[in-house]
Design a protein around this motif. Sequence first.
Motif, PDB file in Angstrom:
ATOM      1  N   THR A 170      11.639  -0.748   2.883  1.00 47.52           N
ATOM      2  CA  THR A 170      10.293  -0.211   2.676  1.00 47.52           C
ATOM      3  C   THR A 170       9.339  -1.326   2.236  1.00 47.52           C
ATOM      4  N   MET A 171       9.788  -2.190   1.335  1.00 46.56           N
ATOM      5  CA  MET A 171       8.982  -3.350   0.949  1.00 46.56           C
ATOM      6  C   MET A 171       8.659  -4.199   2.176  1.00 46.56           C
ATOM      7  N   GLU A 174       6.098  -2.216   4.500  1.00 49.40           N
ATOM      8  CA  GLU A 174       4.783  -1.862   3.978  1.00 49.40           C
ATOM      9  C   GLU A 174       4.147  -2.937   3.114  1.00 49.40           C
ATOM     10  N   GLY A 175       4.874  -4.016   2.832  1.00 49.41           N
ATOM     11  CA  GLY A 175       4.294  -5.104   2.059  1.00 49.41           C
ATOM     12  C   GLY A 175       4.057  -4.776   0.602  1.00 49.41           C
ATOM     13  N   ARG A 176       4.769  -3.787   0.070  1.00 53.48           N
ATOM     14  CA  ARG A 176       4.574  -3.364  -1.313  1.00 53.48           C
ATOM     15  C   ARG A 176       5.605  -4.020  -2.224  1.00 53.48           C
ATOM     16  N   ASP A 177       5.333  -3.983  -3.537  1.00 55.60           N
ATOM     17  CA  ASP A 177       6.217  -4.630  -4.490  1.00 55.60           C
ATOM     18  C   ASP A 177       7.320  -3.685  -4.945  1.00 55.60           C
ATOM     19  N   GLU A 180       6.798  -0.444  -7.384  1.00 56.63           N
ATOM     20  CA  GLU A 180       6.084   0.656  -6.733  1.00 56.63           C
ATOM     21  C   GLU A 180       7.005   1.421  -5.785  1.00 56.63           C
ATOM     22  N   VAL A 181       7.787   0.690  -5.006  1.00 57.00           N
ATOM     23  CA  VAL A 181       8.696   1.344  -4.050  1.00 57.00           C
ATOM     24  C   VAL A 181       9.823   2.056  -4.784  1.00 57.00           C
ATOM     25  N   GLU A 184       8.578   5.378  -6.004  1.00 56.65           N
ATOM     26  CA  GLU A 184       8.494   6.323  -4.889  1.00 56.65           C
ATOM     27  C   GLU A 184       9.877   6.836  -4.508  1.00 56.65           C
ATOM     28  N   ALA A 235       7.411  -8.860  -3.388  1.00 60.73           N
ATOM     29  CA  ALA A 235       6.868  -8.759  -2.034  1.00 60.73           C
ATOM     30  C   ALA A 235       6.714 -10.137  -1.395  1.00 60.73           C
TER      31      ALA A 235
END
Length: 430
Positions: A170-171, A174-177, A180-181, A184, A235
């Motif tokens: 997922t990181m 979506e380029g997220r850290d 945060e992932v 979720e 990320a």
Amino acid sequence: MAEPLRIALAGLGTVGGGVIRVLDENRELIARRAGRPIEIVAVSARDRSKDRGVDLSRFAWVDDTAALADQDGIDTVVELVGGADGPALTLARRSIAAGRSFVTANKAMIAHHGLELAGAAEAGGVAFKYEAAVAGGIPVIKGLREGAAANQLSRIYGILNGTCNYILTTMEREGRDFAEVLAEAQALGYAEADPSFDIDGVDAAHKLSILSSLAFGSRLAFDGVVITGIRHVIAADIAEAAALGYRIRLVGIAEATEQGLFQRIHPYLVPVDHPLAHVSGSLNAVVAEGNFVGRLLFQGRGAGDGPTASAVVADLIDIARGEYGPAFAMPVAALSEQPAADAGGRVGKAYLRFIVQDRPGVLAEIAAATRDANVSIESLIQRGKRPDGSAIVAIVTHAGPERAVAEALARLSDSPSLTGAPMLMHILEE
């Protein structure tokens, strides 16, 4: 048709409910394949009143989980309670001592007590099976114990934890850290409220130690697994890996070497053309390398009620057929005691990431530390300032001994130029 195989089931969570549904929905097919019906006759769980979406009124309810072992008319006990010790271990010991075959999905209990339980099962002439404990519905235990039995296996490795793989992919997508992932994943139920066992690599280490014993005929050695989780992957690491032609995966690797048994759980940079680079979401995959069969790849859903319950019932079908066999592919007495191999002499490439103060001289300091430790740099990238004023420096080394990389990091451990601990990830060989 022969008399049914009568089951006592401990634990009525996601997987326990799945086992009941599999046996209900595929009842006739299972009976034909097993040569006789498989029937649950008694169950136990913590909360009798909880609605689990299945009809429990047809089963005898036993409040004391351990007492399932002593129920009249029981052939096999299935344990889906979890935990390395406590009620699960008590039930396992009592069941085997009472002459019941035992099926479990409990990788922690096997990693810590598997040899004891397997030895007791051998002595008592009963089955001890655990296909569901590693990689969910993927038949990797049976594949190693039976399908690859004629081979000398040299290496086994793979993606053994679906939670970590979901977070990393997922990181990546979506380029997220990480934080945060992870939050979720917890909200969606992919990660536990306390995710430590998953994200710190302990769950994968339990599974790797089991696979190592099966693959190499060695005694279980969970304490010999070197463990690094994914908690500190950011990320920027995902982005740098992609720019270099890699994807980051938490990989477990075990090898039988001349120096002993090497076992490691570690976030690796995996080449994009390697099969493990394409294992996404919560999937698991295991690769085994044999001297005659070559490379075997097992891939599929590594968790969830359906896959895990399917593996539990597959073990029950084996027991119904009278297919027992030693739990670790050979009798416990034949398993070898292997020392833990030192990783320092292993040769390979590494990725090093530093978060540093953005000021003159920092690159020279890092270069000097790697030079003095005899680490050769293949590539070095420095990115511009982050919001807090720091900068990221990423290095890929040429192939060299791991102890040299460790020495370079030790030389930088007290550097005031670094604003956080460095991140080391090894690069998986193709």
